[in-house]
Design an enzyme around this catalytic site. Structure first.
Site, PDB file in Angstrom:
ATOM      1  N   SER A 148       5.873   3.049  -5.013  1.00 12.67           N
ATOM      2  CA  SER A 148       6.854   2.908  -4.062  1.00 12.67           C
ATOM      3  C   SER A 148       8.259   3.470  -4.260  1.00 12.67           C
ATOM      4  O   SER A 148       8.025   4.695  -4.570  1.00 12.67           O
ATOM      5  CB  SER A 148       7.427   1.359  -3.943  1.00 12.67           C
ATOM      6  OG  SER A 148       7.060   1.109  -2.307  1.00 12.67           O
ATOM      7  N   GLU A 243      -0.084   3.192   6.416  1.00 13.90           N
ATOM      8  CA  GLU A 243       0.845   3.366   5.495  1.00 13.90           C
ATOM      9  C   GLU A 243       1.879   3.723   6.181  1.00 13.90           C
ATOM     10  O   GLU A 243       2.339   4.678   6.807  1.00 13.90           O
ATOM     11  CB  GLU A 243       0.860   3.137   3.911  1.00 13.90           C
ATOM     12  CG  GLU A 243       0.831   4.367   3.719  1.00 13.90           C
ATOM     13  CD  GLU A 243       1.093   4.341   1.930  1.00 13.90           C
ATOM     14  OE1 GLU A 243       2.302   4.302   1.930  1.00 13.90           O
ATOM     15  OE2 GLU A 243       0.371   4.779   0.707  1.00 13.90           O
ATOM     16  N   HIS A 273      -0.204   0.241   1.500  1.00 11.69           N
ATOM     17  CA  HIS A 273       1.023   0.883   0.787  1.00 11.69           C
ATOM     18  C   HIS A 273       0.635   0.325  -0.336  1.00 11.69           C
ATOM     19  O   HIS A 273       0.424  -0.281  -1.158  1.00 11.69           O
ATOM     20  CB  HIS A 273       2.231   0.229   0.634  1.00 11.69           C
ATOM     21  CG  HIS A 273       2.801   0.281  -0.032  1.00 11.69           C
ATOM     22  ND1 HIS A 273       3.826   1.799   0.629  1.00 11.69           N
ATOM     23  CD2 HIS A 273       4.277   0.039   0.024  1.00 11.69           C
ATOM     24  CE1 HIS A 273       4.948   2.231  -0.022  1.00 11.69           C
ATOM     25  NE2 HIS A 273       4.651   1.121  -0.468  1.00 11.69           N
TER      26      HIS A 273
END
Length: 311
Positions: A148, A243, A273
């Site tokens: 991320s 995502e 995600h």
């Protein structure tokens, strides 16, 4: 693949949340509680340490290595929107990479926004990499990895290292990386509602804390659309189709390809995600981690230990 597993993960991520923007403290506590549910491989050796000017978590395989043996090093950057998260919340990811490669990892506890907005995290990551090099580690034995926001840091730290005249690491592995602070990817809209974790509004809330008024139209904030990737090491970008940040990876892969960088774009269907965090509960997570480990072992150079010890 298991539709039942994917449905269970989706349901977990869609549990009711408080309405409206949450405080920083609430976001940090909620993320810590969620990530504490993720499985961590048995037998790892962990220890708190310091890397550069920041704390870090050292994660090593359970098997003892012979003194003097050279092994690969993963410099890991945790996720959390640059606002929450820690080396401990990413331990399922770091630990699984260590267990699957036999490498050691340093998971960096970089400074977080809003207390420390852009570019504090990049400065800390660069300092950590410089510390590894200053300790005598060969860059060909070091890989950057992250998830991320941390996946974004794995890229922007390479940009910062190149700008500082430092050698490139051997490879980059990025799980669902955040690579575009302009939020102009088509998936921001086409995956709205499909993504069980993120909304444009939620990303805008944490993103504003990190930006602190900075223009997102710059390579260090939006490398997927603005960075010059010339000279970058081989990259593995993994993401799921469910995502909103999907196009951060697809556009980064296209940009890397245009710059003649070796790149693998690894997209898994119907997963959210950073789905790799669900190792042990989601078959696709374990399979993706196996592919990431293979990529790392293929690109991280390990000197011949027998030749090294004979000198």
């Amino acid at each position: 693949m298991s539709k039942e597993q994917r449905a269970q993960v989706n349901a977990m991520l869609r549990q009711p949340r408080p309405d409206g923007p949450q405080s920083v403290e609430a976001m940090r506590a909620g993320f810590k509680a969620m990530m504490a549910q993720m499985a961590v491989p048995d037998g790892l050796r962990t220890a708190r340490t310091t890397l550069g000017d920041r704390p870090a978590l050292s994660v090593e395989p359970g098997d003892e290595t012979r003194p003097g043996t050279r092994i690969g090093t993963i410099l890991y950057f945790h996720g959390g929107g640059w606002v929450f998260g820690s080396p401990e919340t990413a331990l399922s990811l770091t630990g699984n990479l260590v267990a699957r490669t036999g490498f050691r990892a340093y998971s960096l506890d970089y400074r977080l926004a809003p207390e420390h907005p852009f570019p504090a995290a990049i400065e800390d990551a660069l300092s950590a990499y410089r510390a590894l090099l200053d300790s005598g580690e060969d860059p060909s034995t070091i890989a950057f990895a992250g998830d991320s926001a941390g996946g974004g840091l794995s890229v922007t730290t390479c940009l910062a290292a190149r700008d500082a005249g430092l050698p490139m690491p051997a490879a980059i592995v990025a799980f669902s990386p955040g690579l575009d602070a302009t939020r102009t990817g088509e998936s921001m809209d086409t995956k709205a509602g499909v993504d069980p974790f993120f909304t444009r509004e939620g990303l805008g809330h944490t993103g504003a804390m990190y930006l602190a008024g900075a223009d997102p139209h710059q390579p260090m904030l939006s490398p997927a659309v603005l960075a010059d990737l010339t000279g970058f090491p081989p990259m593995l970008l993994q993401a799921g189709t469910n995502e909103v940040l999907l196009d951060d990876s697809t556009r980064m892969a296209a940009r890397a390809r245009a710059a003649a960088v070796d790149v693998i774009l690894d997209i898994t269907a119907d997963v959210p995600h950073v789905f790799q965090a669900f190792a042990g509960a989601l078959d696709e997570a374990d399979q993706a981690l196996d592919r990431a480990a293979l990529f790392l072992t293929q690109h991280v150079h390990l000197p011949d230990t027998a030749a090294t010890s004979a000198r």
